[in-house]
Design a protein around this motif. Structure first.
Motif, PDB file in Angstrom:
ATOM      1  N   SER A   7      34.338  51.243  39.870  1.00 59.85           N
ATOM      2  CA  SER A   7      35.282  50.660  40.808  1.00 59.85           C
ATOM      3  C   SER A   7      34.596  49.548  41.600  1.00 59.85           C
ATOM      4  O   SER A   7      33.431  49.679  41.980  1.00 59.85           O
ATOM      5  CB  SER A   7      35.778  51.733  41.771  1.00 59.85           C
ATOM      6  OG  SER A   7      36.461  51.155  42.851  1.00 59.85           O
ATOM      7  N   PRO A   8      35.314  48.467  41.898  1.00 56.19           N
ATOM      8  CA  PRO A   8      34.740  47.408  42.716  1.00 56.19           C
ATOM      9  C   PRO A   8      34.816  47.706  44.213  1.00 56.19           C
ATOM     10  O   PRO A   8      34.504  46.853  45.033  1.00 56.19           O
ATOM     11  CB  PRO A   8      35.586  46.189  42.350  1.00 56.19           C
ATOM     12  CG  PRO A   8      36.899  46.757  41.957  1.00 56.19           C
ATOM     13  CD  PRO A   8      36.591  48.084  41.316  1.00 56.19           C
ATOM     14  N   CYS A   9      35.211  48.915  44.573  1.00 55.72           N
ATOM     15  CA  CYS A   9      35.336  49.294  45.981  1.00 55.72           C
ATOM     16  C   CYS A   9      34.001  49.084  46.694  1.00 55.72           C
ATOM     17  O   CYS A   9      32.948  49.453  46.190  1.00 55.72           O
ATOM     18  CB  CYS A   9      35.764  50.748  46.103  1.00 55.72           C
ATOM     19  SG  CYS A   9      35.910  51.305  47.820  1.00 55.72           S
ATOM     20  N   ILE A  12      35.119  49.012  52.370  1.00 53.50           N
ATOM     21  CA  ILE A  12      35.800  48.340  53.485  1.00 53.50           C
ATOM     22  C   ILE A  12      37.277  48.349  53.135  1.00 53.50           C
ATOM     23  O   ILE A  12      37.813  47.393  52.595  1.00 53.50           O
ATOM     24  CB  ILE A  12      35.303  46.895  53.670  1.00 53.50           C
ATOM     25  CG1 ILE A  12      33.800  46.874  53.868  1.00 53.50           C
ATOM     26  CG2 ILE A  12      36.032  46.225  54.837  1.00 53.50           C
ATOM     27  CD1 ILE A  12      33.185  45.493  53.851  1.00 53.50           C
ATOM     28  N   CYS A  13      37.915  49.448  53.408  1.00 54.47           N
ATOM     29  CA  CYS A  13      39.285  49.661  52.952  1.00 54.47           C
ATOM     30  C   CYS A  13      40.282  49.309  54.048  1.00 54.47           C
ATOM     31  O   CYS A  13      40.680  50.154  54.843  1.00 54.47           O
ATOM     32  CB  CYS A  13      39.465  51.100  52.497  1.00 54.47           C
ATOM     33  SG  CYS A  13      38.276  51.567  51.218  1.00 54.47           S
ATOM     34  N   GLY A  24      38.481  44.372  51.370  1.00 51.44           N
ATOM     35  CA  GLY A  24      37.124  44.658  50.899  1.00 51.44           C
ATOM     36  C   GLY A  24      36.938  44.335  49.431  1.00 51.44           C
ATOM     37  O   GLY A  24      36.092  43.529  49.056  1.00 51.44           O
ATOM     38  N   CYS A  25      37.760  44.943  48.576  1.00 53.88           N
ATOM     39  CA  CYS A  25      37.579  44.778  47.129  1.00 53.88           C
ATOM     40  C   CYS A  25      38.566  43.800  46.502  1.00 53.88           C
ATOM     41  O   CYS A  25      38.409  43.436  45.335  1.00 53.88           O
ATOM     42  CB  CYS A  25      37.676  46.120  46.422  1.00 53.88           C
ATOM     43  SG  CYS A  25      39.322  46.874  46.445  1.00 53.88           S
ATOM     44  N   LEU A  26      39.576  43.403  47.243  1.00 56.50           N
ATOM     45  CA  LEU A  26      40.585  42.433  46.821  1.00 56.50           C
ATOM     46  C   LEU A  26      41.528  42.948  45.735  1.00 56.50           C
ATOM     47  O   LEU A  26      42.231  42.162  45.105  1.00 56.50           O
ATOM     48  CB  LEU A  26      39.949  41.109  46.387  1.00 56.50           C
ATOM     49  CG  LEU A  26      39.120  40.434  47.463  1.00 56.50           C
ATOM     50  CD1 LEU A  26      38.440  39.197  46.902  1.00 56.50           C
ATOM     51  CD2 LEU A  26      39.978  40.078  48.669  1.00 56.50           C
ATOM     52  N   ARG A  27      41.543  44.251  45.528  1.00 54.59           N
ATOM     53  CA  ARG A  27      42.511  44.806  44.581  1.00 54.59           C
ATOM     54  C   ARG A  27      43.829  45.066  45.289  1.00 54.59           C
ATOM     55  O   ARG A  27      43.867  45.320  46.486  1.00 54.59           O
ATOM     56  CB  ARG A  27      42.010  46.127  43.990  1.00 54.59           C
ATOM     57  CG  ARG A  27      40.829  45.964  43.069  1.00 54.59           C
ATOM     58  CD  ARG A  27      40.378  47.288  42.522  1.00 54.59           C
ATOM     59  NE  ARG A  27      39.836  48.118  43.603  1.00 54.59           N
ATOM     60  CZ  ARG A  27      39.608  49.425  43.501  1.00 54.59           C
ATOM     61  NH1 ARG A  27      39.884  50.065  42.384  1.00 54.59           N
ATOM     62  NH2 ARG A  27      39.111  50.090  44.509  1.00 54.59           N
ATOM     63  N   ARG A  53      40.403  35.608  43.261  1.00 56.41           N
ATOM     64  CA  ARG A  53      41.074  36.128  44.453  1.00 56.41           C
ATOM     65  C   ARG A  53      40.228  35.867  45.694  1.00 56.41           C
ATOM     66  O   ARG A  53      40.743  35.512  46.741  1.00 56.41           O
ATOM     67  CB  ARG A  53      41.333  37.625  44.323  1.00 56.41           C
ATOM     68  CG  ARG A  53      42.328  37.966  43.254  1.00 56.41           C
ATOM     69  CD  ARG A  53      42.517  39.453  43.168  1.00 56.41           C
ATOM     70  NE  ARG A  53      43.235  39.820  41.959  1.00 56.41           N
ATOM     71  CZ  ARG A  53      43.559  41.046  41.635  1.00 56.41           C
ATOM     72  NH1 ARG A  53      43.248  42.056  42.438  1.00 56.41           N
ATOM     73  NH2 ARG A  53      44.196  41.299  40.514  1.00 56.41           N
ATOM     74  N   ARG A  54      38.912  36.050  45.559  1.00 55.52           N
ATOM     75  CA  ARG A  54      38.017  35.810  46.696  1.00 55.52           C
ATOM     76  C   ARG A  54      38.058  34.336  47.097  1.00 55.52           C
ATOM     77  O   ARG A  54      38.126  34.013  48.276  1.00 55.52           O
ATOM     78  CB  ARG A  54      36.585  36.225  46.367  1.00 55.52           C
ATOM     79  CG  ARG A  54      35.668  36.034  47.551  1.00 55.52           C
ATOM     80  CD  ARG A  54      34.462  36.913  47.616  1.00 55.52           C
ATOM     81  NE  ARG A  54      34.591  38.288  47.267  1.00 55.52           N
ATOM     82  CZ  ARG A  54      35.047  39.266  48.061  1.00 55.52           C
ATOM     83  NH1 ARG A  54      35.458  38.985  49.265  1.00 55.52           N
ATOM     84  NH2 ARG A  54      35.101  40.508  47.646  1.00 55.52           N
ATOM     85  N   ARG A  55      38.028  33.439  46.112  1.00 54.24           N
ATOM     86  CA  ARG A  55      38.105  32.004  46.420  1.00 54.24           C
ATOM     87  C   ARG A  55      39.422  31.674  47.115  1.00 54.24           C
ATOM     88  O   ARG A  55      39.425  30.915  48.082  1.00 54.24           O
ATOM     89  CB  ARG A  55      37.935  31.181  45.149  1.00 54.24           C
ATOM     90  CG  ARG A  55      36.517  31.114  44.637  1.00 54.24           C
ATOM     91  CD  ARG A  55      36.346  30.116  43.521  1.00 54.24           C
ATOM     92  NE  ARG A  55      37.179  30.370  42.359  1.00 54.24           N
ATOM     93  CZ  ARG A  55      36.859  31.185  41.354  1.00 54.24           C
ATOM     94  NH1 ARG A  55      35.704  31.827  41.371  1.00 54.24           N
ATOM     95  NH2 ARG A  55      37.688  31.350  40.331  1.00 54.24           N
TER      96      ARG A  55
END
Length: 61
Positions: A7-9, A12-13, A24-27, A53-55
């Motif tokens: 998981s990319p977790c 930071i939820c 946090g993970c952008l999902r 998504r981060r960009r």
């Protein structure tokens, strides 16, 4: 042999209510809740999409 995709977790939820994604993970909520049921290929697609998504989040888009 099936490879496990972690998981990319990042622990930071916090939900961005406007975008409906975790800051946090952008999902998305759907991606988070279905993670355990996703195929390795589907998990790879999510992970592959995270840098874009981060960009988009960083640029204020």
């Amino acid at each position: 042999m099936t490879r496990t995709i972690d998981s990319p977790c990042v622990g930071i939820c916090t939900l961005d209510a406007d975008r409906q994604i975790c800051t946090g993970c952008l999902r998305s909520i759907d991606e988070i809740t279905s993670w355990g049921r996703l195929t390795p290929e589907a998990r790879q697609r999510v992970i592959r999409d995270l840098p874009a998504r981060r960009r988009a989040t960083s640029s204020g888009a």
